[in-house]
Design a protein around this motif. Structure first.
Motif, short mmCIF file in Angstrom:
data_model
loop_
_atom_site.label_atom_id
_atom_site.label_comp_id
_atom_site.label_asym_id
_atom_site.label_seq_id
_atom_site.Cartn_x
_atom_site.Cartn_y
_atom_site.Cartn_z
N LEU A 23 -8.98 13.06 -6.84
CA LEU A 23 -9.69 11.90 -6.46
C LEU A 23 -11.01 11.84 -7.36
CD1 LEU A 23 -9.74 9.15 -5.32
CD2 LEU A 23 -11.09 9.78 -3.60
N GLN A 24 -11.72 12.92 -7.27
CA GLN A 24 -12.87 13.11 -7.94
C GLN A 24 -12.65 13.05 -9.54
OE1 GLN A 24 -15.83 14.79 -6.65
NE2 GLN A 24 -16.81 13.72 -8.53
N ARG A 25 -11.41 13.49 -10.12
CA ARG A 25 -11.12 13.30 -11.48
C ARG A 25 -10.75 11.91 -11.66
NH1 ARG A 25 -9.20 18.28 -14.61
NH2 ARG A 25 -10.38 19.91 -13.63
N ILE A 26 -9.96 11.25 -10.73
CA ILE A 26 -9.65 9.96 -11.06
C ILE A 26 -10.82 8.98 -11.20
CG2 ILE A 26 -8.54 7.82 -9.88
CD1 ILE A 26 -6.38 9.96 -8.62
N GLY A 27 -12.02 9.19 -9.99
CA GLY A 27 -13.06 8.53 -10.17
C GLY A 27 -13.87 8.57 -11.42
N GLU A 71 0.98 7.44 -14.93
CA GLU A 71 1.06 8.32 -15.88
C GLU A 71 -0.46 8.84 -15.95
OE1 GLU A 71 3.12 9.93 -17.62
OE2 GLU A 71 4.70 8.83 -16.41
N HIS A 72 -1.54 8.03 -15.90
CA HIS A 72 -2.70 8.52 -15.80
C HIS A 72 -3.06 9.53 -14.47
CE1 HIS A 72 -7.05 8.41 -16.09
NE2 HIS A 72 -7.25 7.87 -14.98
N ILE A 73 -2.58 9.21 -13.46
CA ILE A 73 -2.70 10.07 -11.95
C ILE A 73 -1.80 11.32 -12.49
CG2 ILE A 73 -2.11 10.42 -9.72
CD1 ILE A 73 -2.37 7.44 -9.50
N ARG A 74 -0.68 11.58 -12.84
CA ARG A 74 -0.09 12.52 -13.30
C ARG A 74 -0.60 13.41 -14.27
NH1 ARG A 74 5.94 13.08 -13.60
NH2 ARG A 74 5.57 13.57 -15.96
N GLU A 75 -1.26 12.94 -15.36
CA GLU A 75 -1.71 13.78 -16.30
C GLU A 75 -3.08 14.31 -15.77
OE1 GLU A 75 -3.16 11.64 -19.69
OE2 GLU A 75 -0.98 11.05 -20.01
N LEU A 76 -3.83 13.51 -14.85
CA LEU A 76 -5.05 14.31 -14.39
C LEU A 76 -4.67 15.30 -13.24
CD1 LEU A 76 -7.21 11.20 -13.49
CD2 LEU A 76 -7.65 12.87 -15.50
N ALA A 77 -3.47 15.06 -12.64
CA ALA A 77 -3.07 16.22 -11.61
C ALA A 77 -2.48 17.31 -12.58
CB ALA A 77 -2.00 15.61 -10.89
N LEU A 89 0.82 -1.21 0.09
CA LEU A 89 0.09 0.10 0.09
C LEU A 89 0.96 1.36 0.08
CD1 LEU A 89 -2.83 1.38 0.35
CD2 LEU A 89 -2.40 1.32 2.68
N VAL A 90 0.60 2.07 -0.73
CA VAL A 90 1.37 3.52 -0.98
C VAL A 90 0.25 4.62 -0.85
CG1 VAL A 90 2.89 5.01 -2.40
CG2 VAL A 90 2.58 2.47 -2.81
N CYS A 91 0.53 5.54 0.42
CA CYS A 91 -0.37 6.65 0.91
C CYS A 91 0.32 7.67 0.20
CB CYS A 91 -0.47 6.75 2.27
SG CYS A 91 -1.53 5.43 2.93
N PHE A 92 -0.27 8.34 -0.74
CA PHE A 92 0.35 9.84 -1.19
C PHE A 92 -0.81 10.86 -1.35
CE2 PHE A 92 -1.30 9.81 -5.75
CZ PHE A 92 -1.99 8.60 -5.63
N ARG A 93 -0.35 11.92 -1.75
CA ARG A 93 -1.12 13.20 -1.85
C ARG A 93 -0.47 14.31 -3.04
NH1 ARG A 93 -1.38 17.13 1.80
NH2 ARG A 93 -3.73 17.14 2.15
N LEU A 94 -0.94 15.08 -3.33
CA LEU A 94 -0.73 16.33 -4.12
C LEU A 94 -0.24 17.23 -2.82
CD1 LEU A 94 -2.81 17.02 -6.78
CD2 LEU A 94 -0.48 16.92 -7.18
N LYS A 95 0.95 17.74 -2.73
CA LYS A 95 1.25 18.81 -1.68
C LYS A 95 0.19 19.93 -2.06
CE LYS A 95 6.15 17.73 -1.66
NZ LYS A 95 7.38 18.06 -2.61
N GLY A 96 -0.25 20.23 -0.84
CA GLY A 96 -1.34 21.19 -0.89
C GLY A 96 -2.68 20.95 -0.04
N SER A 97 -3.85 21.67 -0.43
CA SER A 97 -4.90 21.39 0.33
C SER A 97 -5.77 19.95 0.24
CB SER A 97 -5.79 22.60 0.09
OG SER A 97 -6.41 22.27 -1.06
N ASN A 98 -6.35 19.82 1.32
CA ASN A 98 -7.18 18.68 1.35
C ASN A 98 -8.37 18.79 -0.04
OD1 ASN A 98 -6.24 17.40 3.28
ND2 ASN A 98 -7.76 17.51 4.81
N LYS A 99 -8.81 19.99 -0.29
CA LYS A 99 -9.66 20.21 -1.35
C LYS A 99 -9.07 19.93 -2.68
CE LYS A 99 -12.40 23.78 -2.49
NZ LYS A 99 -11.96 25.35 -2.77
N LEU A 100 -7.76 20.10 -2.68
CA LEU A 100 -7.02 19.92 -3.81
C LEU A 100 -7.12 18.49 -4.20
CD1 LEU A 100 -5.42 21.28 -6.24
CD2 LEU A 100 -3.10 20.91 -4.90
N ASN A 101 -6.69 17.64 -3.23
CA ASN A 101 -6.78 16.07 -3.49
C ASN A 101 -8.11 15.46 -3.48
OD1 ASN A 101 -3.82 15.10 -2.83
ND2 ASN A 101 -3.73 16.87 -1.44
N GLU A 102 -8.86 16.22 -3.02
CA GLU A 102 -10.37 15.45 -3.13
C GLU A 102 -10.80 15.89 -4.64
OE1 GLU A 102 -12.76 17.55 -0.10
OE2 GLU A 102 -11.58 16.68 1.37
N ALA A 103 -10.38 17.08 -5.11
CA ALA A 103 -10.53 17.20 -6.58
C ALA A 103 -9.79 16.27 -7.29
CB ALA A 103 -10.27 18.87 -6.99
#
Ligand SMILES: *Cc1c(COP(=O)(O)O)cnc(C)c1O
Length: 442
Positions: free
Chosen positions: A386-390, A427-433, A370-384
């Motif tokens: 995840l929204q895009r990934i979904g 790559e997919h996560i990076r593009e969405l980010a 398991l890898v726990c990771f996030r964009l440096k920045g706000s929770n709102k940014l990371n929720e957004a």
């Protein structure tokens, strides 16, 4: 087993079952075997190298069919739980062997195992207290009982306490999301001073949120000294302990009364199969045993028979040890270890990809798959994000909160996963980010 062999063997199995049904009138209703017949027919440990499918199927006819559903179903389960216990190098006390006081049982889920342990512990402490003070009513004891787990424990622990009618207190975990001695000790002292009765502790090895490990070597002795039942929930991580390089994560299991993990999560055994061991099986049978006449059987008086109905909530049970027997033999211990190692290696590959991108951070130590990771920045940014990934529907990530941080969890799970899948996902996560960060700027 590849897909074309699976197709072939599956069709053979239908023929085997149809032949059985056709010939059923020619078979005896009762088997000829005596209780205990099965263990001597099976090696004492799982094979290191894979067995052939032909060998396994011919053993079904030789070893299982003469024992019919009973006693074969019970006896294979006892032996398979010993095999698995030995793979994990569990202390001898948890194994049934020929004359041990412990042993393993297959439960349906980790939630059930925790509940069974909690109910057995509740009965045990209640009887002890009433033996010392016969005037104490069960109700008076019940309202003072307290169970404990870390604040990172799975929600099923809280649920077990809810169903078991006892209080549960969450012990604050440390900077690595682990339960430590000092925090537990402090809460225990405070509760005892307030007249409460601590009786049960759940330690988690491999938490659901971030795969952290409670400090068993610290928590264990406290439980033993305080006469608290220690249950270990290793639902996900337990499978990894078959690899010598991860076995140290289980150090301290010797302090536990019960230990559980789910081979259906990470050891290639199909759902459901939750492996639970206890040091003293009389703790379970003592709590749950009832013997109406319609459930008595002829060998009862011998005392030699394991009767799993006293170890669990349901009465009836399925022949779940068969799939353990098949999987352990088809892969061999080495094949199962290779499966775990590959997943851990891929998790570290993903971790290093994340670390190469300065926009991201790793949020907890990567120990298993398991890898726990996030964009440096706000929770709102990371929720957004995840929204895009979904919305893209290409990969599935489940988030969690670590303290006040909203965190994304990348879990390596599939039997057939390869490095290329992990790279594609990243790559997919990076593009969405990138899309998200661009949109945020505009
Ligand atoms: C998955 C998990 C559970 C729940 O398992 P079930 O078998 O579905 O009840 C409990 N604890 C931990 C640590 C888990 O990872």
């Amino acid at each position: 087993m590849n897909v074309s062999e699976f197709r072939k063997r599956g069709k053979e199995m239908v023929d085997y079952m149809a032949n059985y049904l056709e010939g059923i009138e020619g078979r005896q209703v009762y088997p000829d075997v005596e209780p205990g017949y099965l263990r001597p027919l099976i090696p004492p440990t799982a094979p290191q190298e894979p067995d052939t499918y032909e060998d396994i199927i011919s053993d079904i006819e030789k070893i299982i069919m003469p024992g019919a559903a009973s006693p074969a179903c019970t006896e294979l389960e006892t032996v398979m739980m010993d095999w698995l216990g030995k793979m994990l190098e569990l202390p001898e006390a948890f194994l049934a062997g020929k004359s041990g006081e412990g042993g393993g049982v297959i439960q349906g889920s980790a939630s059930e195992a925790t509940l069974v342990a909690l109910l057995a512990a509740r009965t045990k402490v209640t009887r002890q207290l009433q033996a010392d003070s016969p005037e104490l009513t069960q109700a008076a004891i019940m309202e003072k009982l307290v169970a404990y787990s870390s604040d990172q424990a799975h929600s099923s622990v809280e649920r077990a306490a809810l169903i078991g009618g006892v209080k549960l207190k969450a012990i604050p975990s440390d900077g690595n999301f682990a339960m430590r001695a000092s925090a537990l000790q402090e809460t225990l002292e405070r509760d005892k001073a307030a007249g409460l009765i601590p009786f049960f502790v759940v330690a988690t090895l491999g938490t659901t949120t971030c795969c952290s490990f409670d400090n068993l070597l610290e928590v264990g002795p406290i439980c033993n000294k305080g006469n608290l039942w220690l249950h270990i929930d290793a639902a996900y991580a337990g499978s990894a302990f078959i690899c010598p390089e991860f076995r140290h994560l289980l150090n301290g299991v010797e302090f536990a009364d019960s230990f559980n993990f789910n081979p259906h999560k990470w050891l290639l055994v199909n759902f459901d199969c939750s492996a639970m061991w206890v040091k003293k099986r009389t703790d379970l049978t003592g709590a749950f045993k009832l013997d109406p006449l319609y459930l008595k059987h002829s060998h009862e008086s011998s005392g030699l028979i394991t009767d799993y109905r006293h170890w669990q909530l349901p009465l009836g049970r399925r022949f779940r040890s068969l799939k353990m027997w098949f999987v352990f033999r088809i892969y061999g211990v080495k094949g199962l270890q290779a499966h775990i190692r590959k997943h851990v290696r891929l998790a570290h590959e993903f971790e290093s990809l994340v670390l190469q991108d300065p926009r991201f951070e790793i949020c907890a130590e990567v120990i298993l798959g398991l890898v726990c990771f996030r964009l440096k920045g706000s929770n709102k940014l990371n929720e957004a994000l995840l929204q895009r990934i979904g919305s893209a529907k290409k990969i599935h990530l489940v988030p969690c909160h670590l303290r006040d941080k909203f965190v994304l969890r990348f879990a390596i799970c599939s039997r057939t996963v390869e490095l290329a899948h992990v790279q594609l996902a990243w790559e997919h996560i990076r593009e969405l980010a990138s899309d998200l960060l661009r949109a945020e700027k505009e």
